[in-house]
Motif scaffolding. Structure first.
Motif, PDB file in Angstrom:
ATOM      1  N   SER A 154      -2.059   5.294   3.909  1.00 44.56           N
ATOM      2  CA  SER A 154      -2.789   5.769   2.738  1.00 44.56           C
ATOM      3  C   SER A 154      -4.273   5.849   3.058  1.00 44.56           C
ATOM      4  O   SER A 154      -4.746   5.287   4.039  1.00 44.56           O
TER       5      SER A 154
ATOM      6  N   SER B  39      -3.375   9.597  -3.250  1.00 48.99           N
ATOM      7  CA  SER B  39      -4.191   9.209  -2.102  1.00 48.99           C
ATOM      8  C   SER B  39      -4.170  10.232  -0.980  1.00 48.99           C
ATOM      9  O   SER B  39      -4.704   9.993   0.078  1.00 48.99           O
TER      10      SER B  39
ATOM     11  N   CYS C 253       1.772   2.271  -3.358  1.00 51.42           N
ATOM     12  CA  CYS C 253       0.658   2.709  -4.197  1.00 51.42           C
ATOM     13  C   CYS C 253       0.078   4.025  -3.716  1.00 51.42           C
ATOM     14  O   CYS C 253      -1.100   4.278  -3.867  1.00 51.42           O
ATOM     15  N   ARG C 254       0.873   4.884  -3.153  1.00 49.25           N
ATOM     16  CA  ARG C 254       0.384   6.122  -2.557  1.00 49.25           C
ATOM     17  C   ARG C 254      -0.133   7.141  -3.546  1.00 49.25           C
ATOM     18  O   ARG C 254      -0.846   8.039  -3.170  1.00 49.25           O
TER      19      ARG C 254
ATOM     20  N   LEU D 274       0.823  -1.206   0.000  1.00 49.35           N
ATOM     21  CA  LEU D 274       0.000   0.000   0.000  1.00 49.35           C
ATOM     22  C   LEU D 274       0.857   1.257   0.000  1.00 49.35           C
ATOM     23  O   LEU D 274       0.502   2.251  -0.633  1.00 49.35           O
TER      24      LEU D 274
ATOM     25  N   ASN E  14      -7.661   5.506   0.461  1.00 47.21           N
ATOM     26  CA  ASN E  14      -8.097   5.272  -0.905  1.00 47.21           C
ATOM     27  C   ASN E  14      -9.604   5.419  -0.988  1.00 47.21           C
ATOM     28  O   ASN E  14     -10.323   5.087  -0.052  1.00 47.21           O
ATOM     29  N   THR E  15     -10.085   5.891  -2.146  1.00 47.48           N
ATOM     30  CA  THR E  15     -11.511   6.124  -2.328  1.00 47.48           C
ATOM     31  C   THR E  15     -12.083   5.247  -3.429  1.00 47.48           C
ATOM     32  O   THR E  15     -11.347   4.679  -4.233  1.00 47.48           O
TER      33      THR E  15
END
Length: 138
Positions: A73, A21, A17-18, A14, A75-76
């Motif tokens: 993070s 975010s 994968c910022r 995660l 996330n949406t």
């Protein structure tokens, strides 16, 4: 032991994968903690909102454990919803904020969006929800 290893792998994935975010730019190193993140509320209803309006709400949370709390993070479920938070560690007993901005452009009717907050807490993922009734100006 397997749970700790799985948690570390999840957090590292995660953290990689910022992009987009929220929070500060740059790499984040997360270590497993003995802490809890407790939000004052987990849902917010904006009620009726005019189409095209940007609305925001700030969720507050507290670090209820003895170790530093680090949000890796947020996330949406949609690009129309943007979470913003400070990625600095929150010390034991301290509070922090996570702002959610919802852009109603191109939306109409009942809307429900979810924000997944990933941290080093015992429960590594917390879900927050915003809802709104977007009213067309036509």
């Amino acid at each position: 032991m397997n749970r700790v290893l799985l948690f570390l792998v999840l957090v590292l994935a995660l953290a990689g994968c910022r992009g987009g975010s929220g929070g500060e730019e740059g790499a984040v190193t997360i270590v497993s903690a003995n802490t809890d993140i407790v939000f004052s509320e987990y849902e917010h209803d904006f009620g009726p909102v005019a189409a095209g309006e940007k609305v925001s709400y700030t969720f507050t949370f507290e670090n209820k454990g003895p170790d530093d709390l680090i949000i890796a993070s947020a996330n949406t479920t949609c690009g129309c919803t943007v979470p913003r938070f400070d990625s600095r560690p929150v010390k034991a007993g301290e509070k922090g904020n996570l702002e959610v901005v919802f852009d109603t452009s191109g939306r109409q009717g009942k809307q429900s969006k979810t924000v997944s907050v990933h941290s080093n807490a015992k429960v590594p993922v917390v879900l927050l929800k915003i809802t709104a009734d977007v009213i067309s100006s036509k």
